[in-house]
Design a protein around this motif. Structure first.
Motif, mmCIF file in Angstrom:
data_model
loop_
_atom_site.group_PDB
_atom_site.id
_atom_site.type_symbol
_atom_site.label_atom_id
_atom_site.label_comp_id
_atom_site.label_asym_id
_atom_site.label_seq_id
_atom_site.Cartn_x
_atom_site.Cartn_y
_atom_site.Cartn_z
ATOM 1 N N LEU A 1 0.824 -1.211 0.000
ATOM 2 C CA LEU A 1 0.000 0.000 0.000
ATOM 3 C C LEU A 1 0.853 1.254 0.000
ATOM 4 C CD1 LEU A 1 -2.229 -2.097 0.669
ATOM 5 C CD2 LEU A 1 -3.282 -0.346 2.108
ATOM 6 N N ARG A 2 1.952 1.229 0.745
ATOM 7 C CA ARG A 2 2.827 2.403 0.757
ATOM 8 C C ARG A 2 3.482 2.608 -0.605
ATOM 9 N NH1 ARG A 2 4.258 0.433 6.192
ATOM 10 N NH2 ARG A 2 3.257 1.830 7.724
ATOM 11 N N ALA A 3 3.830 1.511 -1.266
ATOM 12 C CA ALA A 3 4.417 1.618 -2.602
ATOM 13 C C ALA A 3 3.442 2.252 -3.588
ATOM 14 C CB ALA A 3 4.848 0.244 -3.099
ATOM 15 N N ALA A 4 2.128 2.093 -3.319
ATOM 16 C CA ALA A 4 1.107 2.684 -4.176
ATOM 17 C C ALA A 4 0.780 4.120 -3.774
ATOM 18 C CB ALA A 4 -0.161 1.839 -4.133
ATOM 19 N N GLY A 5 1.477 4.630 -2.737
ATOM 20 C CA GLY A 5 1.288 6.014 -2.322
ATOM 21 C C GLY A 5 0.243 6.240 -1.261
ATOM 22 N N LEU A 6 -0.265 5.191 -0.652
ATOM 23 C CA LEU A 6 -1.322 5.335 0.347
ATOM 24 C C LEU A 6 -0.736 5.525 1.735
ATOM 25 C CD1 LEU A 6 -2.723 3.891 -2.100
ATOM 26 C CD2 LEU A 6 -4.196 2.752 -0.419
ATOM 27 N N SER A 7 -1.431 6.295 2.562
ATOM 28 C CA SER A 7 -1.132 6.320 3.993
ATOM 29 C C SER A 7 -1.778 5.094 4.617
ATOM 30 C CB SER A 7 -1.676 7.587 4.647
ATOM 31 O OG SER A 7 -3.087 7.659 4.521
ATOM 32 N N VAL A 8 -1.089 4.474 5.589
ATOM 33 C CA VAL A 8 -1.491 3.134 6.017
ATOM 34 C C VAL A 8 -1.634 3.074 7.533
ATOM 35 C CG1 VAL A 8 -0.854 0.699 6.022
ATOM 36 C CG2 VAL A 8 -0.317 2.105 4.039
ATOM 37 N N ARG A 9 -2.677 2.354 7.984
ATOM 38 C CA ARG A 9 -2.846 1.989 9.389
ATOM 39 C C ARG A 9 -3.205 0.517 9.467
ATOM 40 N NH1 ARG A 9 -4.849 7.264 9.342
ATOM 41 N NH2 ARG A 9 -4.332 8.560 11.153
ATOM 42 N N SER A 10 -2.737 -0.136 10.510
ATOM 43 C CA SER A 10 -3.184 -1.492 10.765
ATOM 44 C C SER A 10 -4.603 -1.428 11.341
ATOM 45 C CB SER A 10 -2.262 -2.192 11.761
ATOM 46 O OG SER A 10 -2.425 -1.620 13.049
ATOM 47 N N PRO A 11 -5.363 -2.530 11.334
ATOM 48 C CA PRO A 11 -6.694 -2.495 11.950
ATOM 49 C C PRO A 11 -6.672 -2.034 13.399
ATOM 50 C CG PRO A 11 -6.479 -4.454 10.598
ATOM 51 C CD PRO A 11 -5.114 -3.806 10.637
ATOM 52 N N ALA A 12 -5.672 -2.480 14.167
ATOM 53 C CA ALA A 12 -5.592 -2.055 15.568
ATOM 54 C C ALA A 12 -5.312 -0.558 15.669
ATOM 55 C CB ALA A 12 -4.507 -2.856 16.296
#
Length: 492
Positions: free
Chosen positions: A105-116
């Motif tokens: 997801l980061r490689a696609a440019g998205l900001s990321v959070r885990s479910p927790a």
């Protein structure tokens, strides 16, 4: 609106998770408001959810709605190339994913959070959503791509709300009812189950990894009253040797997503006489269920001596309220009862819209499901399979389903599929792939004889292949293109 109704109507009743520490509608609304703030602050135009089912999915669905952006649940089993191609459609999305998927997801440019992290951050944020237009996109679900490349189906708020209001009674569940959901979040049944169970006031549990033993253990320990399975799951439960299938609290079992072998549902009806069975037929493009075979119809069909009534056990039932359904021939004319054709549907819950492609409905709002089927004299729908699956052998149209039904009746056959393989003489030849039961060795000529006895000779498979298993999606749909590719490569 649906979440607000639940929070105001039965706000202290747990509706998500285990009975002891589940989320109430009031808490779900608070988390959704906080999640909506996170989405707006990130300037995201969608929310990509790439994780297993659970409370984070519920919060993501309603947070995206309050933020006015669509939720995009993505298949976490996709290969790296497929995932990258799909994510390229959502460069401004906020991503929620399990840690092992974060780099993609980061490689696609998205900001990321885990479910927790998503749940923790949503709990710490304050926010409230602005009203959302009913025709705004609510969810974008990619089709399974079992016969072609996946397409993004756009479901708008009015599609999903129409489905819920037309099929579910508000606060209709009793306080002790609990539903077990065993489908992944990227399937339309997961979305519809979240909405319909919340609206009825029923607590929802999820099972991340299905096994017959794990499913039954959870049903017993949490006193699950309502459950939804796909046919392969029910088959594994019924076929598992030396397994106690005791489920005293279970009241209703819904199934769908693929064709149910008659052998399996007949066994289940006899194994669980106290359970009400429901067959639900629908598509992603129709916001889930459009036809239902109810509990009384199951029991009547099982015990009837009338062949026409007994046959309904293999039907998808009749259309739900708000749905119009027609069977049309190749000239788009409505067929008579008993005559096969394409299944067309119309109604408020029908989207028929694909991202980047617009609506696939006609000028009068009718949608071609691309499923073949027929109606009996009393309006019961029999689904015969995808139009693309039809075998054309010597100018004769053959539905694989009728041949598969014969094979699946054989005591030595666990699973079976029938497909058309290119043939210079006939256009297509009929081949079957059979999965034998453990310890059995069915005779291919014997199986072919069974088909010839039940059907015309032209419908007898030219060849029967034996495989240890069939390629299926997690929701039980056959990946026919993989089977065709394998057989074609083996026999050019």
């Amino acid at each position: 609106m649906l979440l607000d109704m639940a929070a105001d109507g039965f706000g202290d009743r747990p509706v998500v998770g285990r009975g002891g520490d589940g989320l109430t509608p009031v808490r779900l609304r608070e988390l959704a408001a906080g999640g909506a703030r996170l989405i707006r602050d990130s300037d995201a135009d969608s929310v990509v959810y790439l994780a297993v089912n659970g409370p984070a999915f519920h919060v993501a669905l309603f947070a995206a709605a309050r933020a006015g952006v669509p939720l995009v649940p993505v298949n976490y089993r996709l290969g790296a190339g497929q995932l990258a191609a799909l994510l390229s459609n959502h460069p401004r999305a906020l991503g929620i994913c399990d840690p092992e998927q974060a780099s993609a997801l980061r490689a696609a440019g998205l900001s990321v959070r885990s479910p927790a992290e998503w749940l923790t951050d949503a709990a710490d944020a304050d926010g409230s959503g602005d009203p959302v237009e009913s025709d705004a996109p609510a969810v974008l679900i990619y089709t399974s791509g079992t016969t072609s490349a996946p397409k993004g189906v756009v479901l708008r708020h009015h599609n999903l709300v129409s489905y819920v209001l037309g099929t579910v009674e508000f606060a209709g569940a009793q306080q002790d009812e609990a539903a077990l959901m065993s489908v992944p979040p990227y399937h339309i049944a997961a979305v519809s189950n979240v909405l319909s169970n919340l609206y009825s006031g029923r607590r929802v549990l999820t099972l991340e990894q299905f096994t017959p033993e794990g499913w039954l253990d959870l049903v017993r320990s949490e006193r699950v009253t309502n459950a939804m399975v796909v046919p392969t799951m029910l088959a594994r439960i019924m076929d598992a040797p030396n397994l106690s299938r005791s489920a005293p609290a279970l009241r209703t079992l819904a199934y769908g997503g693929a064709r149910m072998p008659l052998r399996v549902i007949e066994t289940a009806l006899r194994e669980w006489p106290h359970v009400e069975f429901v067959n639900a037929y629908g598509l992603t493009e129709t916001s889930s269920t459009i036809a239902v075979l109810g509990p009384d119809e199951h029991r009547t069909a099982l015990t009837s001596e009338d062949p026409a009534v007994r046959a309904r056990l293999g039907s998808a039932g009749r259309p739900v309220p708000g749905i119009e359904l027609e069977i049309r021939d190749e000239l788009d004319a409505a067929t008579e009862p008993g005559v096969s054709g394409r299944i067309w549907v119309r109604g408020e819950q029908v989207s028929g819209e694909y991202a980047g492609q617009g609506s696939a409905t006609d000028d009068d709002g009718w949608f071609d499901t691309r499923d073949h089927g027929h109606l009996d004299a009393d309006g019961y729908l029999f689904v015969e399979g995808r139009a693309d699956d039809t075998i054309i052998r010597g100018a004769e149209n053959i539905a694989p389903a009728e041949i598969e039904d014969v094979l699946l009746r054989h005591p030595d056959v666990l699973d079976a599929v029938v497909i058309g393989v290119p043939d210079e003489e006939w256009g297509q030849r009929i081949e079957a792939v059979v999965v034998p039961r453990d310890g059995s060795a069915p005779d291919p000529d014997g199986l072919r004889a069974e088909v010839r006895k039940a059907l015309r000779g032209s419908r007898t498979p030219d060849r029967i292949n034996f495989w240890p298993e069939l390629p299926r999606t997690v929701t039980g749909k056959l990946v026919r293109r993989d089977i065709v590719a394998t057989l074609t490569a083996e026999r050019p």
